[in-house]
Scaffold this motif. Sequence first.
Motif, PDB file in Angstrom:
ATOM      1  N   ALA A 176      -1.508   0.518   5.979  1.00 17.86           N
ATOM      2  CA  ALA A 176      -2.209  -0.620   5.447  1.00 17.86           C
ATOM      3  C   ALA A 176      -1.641  -1.931   6.322  1.00 17.86           C
ATOM      4  O   ALA A 176      -2.527  -2.762   6.554  1.00 17.86           O
ATOM      5  CB  ALA A 176      -1.957  -0.960   3.875  1.00 17.86           C
ATOM      6  N   THR A 177      -0.312  -1.795   6.573  1.00 22.31           N
ATOM      7  CA  THR A 177       0.248  -3.085   7.403  1.00 22.31           C
ATOM      8  C   THR A 177       0.819  -2.753   8.621  1.00 22.31           C
ATOM      9  O   THR A 177       1.165  -3.553   9.604  1.00 22.31           O
ATOM     10  CB  THR A 177       1.323  -3.663   6.568  1.00 22.31           C
ATOM     11  OG1 THR A 177       2.262  -2.750   6.207  1.00 22.31           O
ATOM     12  CG2 THR A 177       0.875  -4.182   5.143  1.00 22.31           C
ATOM     13  N   GLY A 218       0.592  -1.197   0.000  1.00 21.17           N
ATOM     14  CA  GLY A 218      -0.106   0.060  -0.092  1.00 21.17           C
ATOM     15  C   GLY A 218       0.752   1.212  -0.023  1.00 21.17           C
ATOM     16  O   GLY A 218       1.938   1.235  -0.074  1.00 21.17           O
TER      17      GLY A 218
END
Length: 542
Positions: free
Chosen positions: A355-356, A332
């Motif tokens: 995102a992570t 992302g």
Amino acid sequence: MPYKSANVRRMHARDRYRTKAIERKKAAKKAAESFPRVPDDPVQQVKLIREWSRELKTPAGHPRVGLPMELPDYACAFLERALTVPESGLIIARKNAKSTILAIFCLAYLIGPMKAPNWRGSIVSLSLHKTRELLTLANQIIIANELPLRIKKTPYPGQILNDRSGAILECLSADKHSGHSGGYDLCCVDEGGLMDADKHRELLAGLHSSLSAREGRLIHITIRGDCELIEELIKRSIETPKTTYVKVYDAPEECAIQDADAWAAANPGIQCGIKSEQYMRDRAVQVANSPDDELLFRAHDLNQRVNPGKQVLCSVSEWQRLEVDELPAREGPCYAGVDLADTDSMACFAVYWPATGRLEIKGAFPLVPDLKTRGKRDKCGVAYLTMQTEGSLILTGERVTDASNFLAMCFEDLSGSDLIALGADRYRKQDLPNVLAEVPYTPDVVWRGTGASAVADGSHDVRAFRRAVLSEQIKVLPLAMWRTALRYAVIKYPDGQNPKLDKSLRRGRIDAMQASVIAVGLGALEPAQERRTPGFYMVGGQ
């Protein structure tokens, strides 16, 4: 009626002189018999003090009321070494009988086995309130044991006097005395770890000077806190062990608050029954449910190097929950934050993938001075060498950090990533464009006000970072760069409402946290994410 004869007057004066001389000899003999011969061996001296302490009864108001006030083993071991050097320090967690040790040791010189004629000592506490507490404790011991000592309340906060020997123990307050010209045989400093180095340095210099005429000793008994004066004392004990001795009881920096071995390391009084292990167990549970109290617990009960009077950006336990052995993937869009170096200080570059939750950090120093010398100057030991070994710290530039080369390396490492924006402090608006002009990449720069005013962005970024930490939306590697920055990442509230990172400590090394706060703050700007398109391009690329 006056004598008429001169001979009679002379005879009377002679008899009076002889009578007084005989009285002086008798008084001197009596005084010599009343002052015990003190052995030269410090071990024997401490043995005498400990035997004498067994004869003292614990005063009323204490759980051990009526029982002997025997010095614990760890106190005796410390005093045996302390009596061999001019300056010493016992750095230990709270409620390990620090005040009792001070009281017994000083009373031993006033009325106990170490008493001497015209002895003079002083106890210096952090505040008037703490000074009165020590004086009250001493008074309770005197009353409970019927010691022939007198408490004098002037000059305030008071003195303890032995009218027979002429010995005096003065109780002084650090917030009322900036220096002392009196001559002392012994000076005891209570809770020096909570002192302000700038404010109280003159006080300690005055105490050192007051000991010079009598070749006296200076003893510190305190928690570690975050005072530079105590860190300098520890450093002196390593570099000049013949003149300074320090014994530190502390828990490892990264220990869990529920670690019983860490409790024992910082609290030798647990084994002696002085401090309750059940208290430590209950308090650890309370702190686990009240994260805001963790700093106080680590400072007071684990004796770690933290300032309990300040609010940190993130506690050690909160950060440990974010540490992973392997980072999640670079998926992302990502956001970067940069904290440019000032002349020869550290430059930091942080990248965050919302995102992570992946958060990376890189730092840079110039080559001169070397990292060992720099670590000694910044009072962080071998932390910089550890960062270099871990790969999070690089060296670039001779005497000034080469920011252009550093950013070029960071951008190159991000090749293939979708970098949305690079955040930077708007106070570096004149510097960063010049640095980026020499970099073969053109990131989209977003200027962030790192203060706490209404027009600044620092408060938003700090709050966004805190939310990400508490919700565990950040994943990091267990790096020394994070841990070093974590200690000094203090939050201030200049207007009573909006938080900002405190940058007042010049050697604080919060650069990693500053860059990370900006990166995570940018990642939390959802409207900005929707509005911006990837702005990370190779110069000359398509």
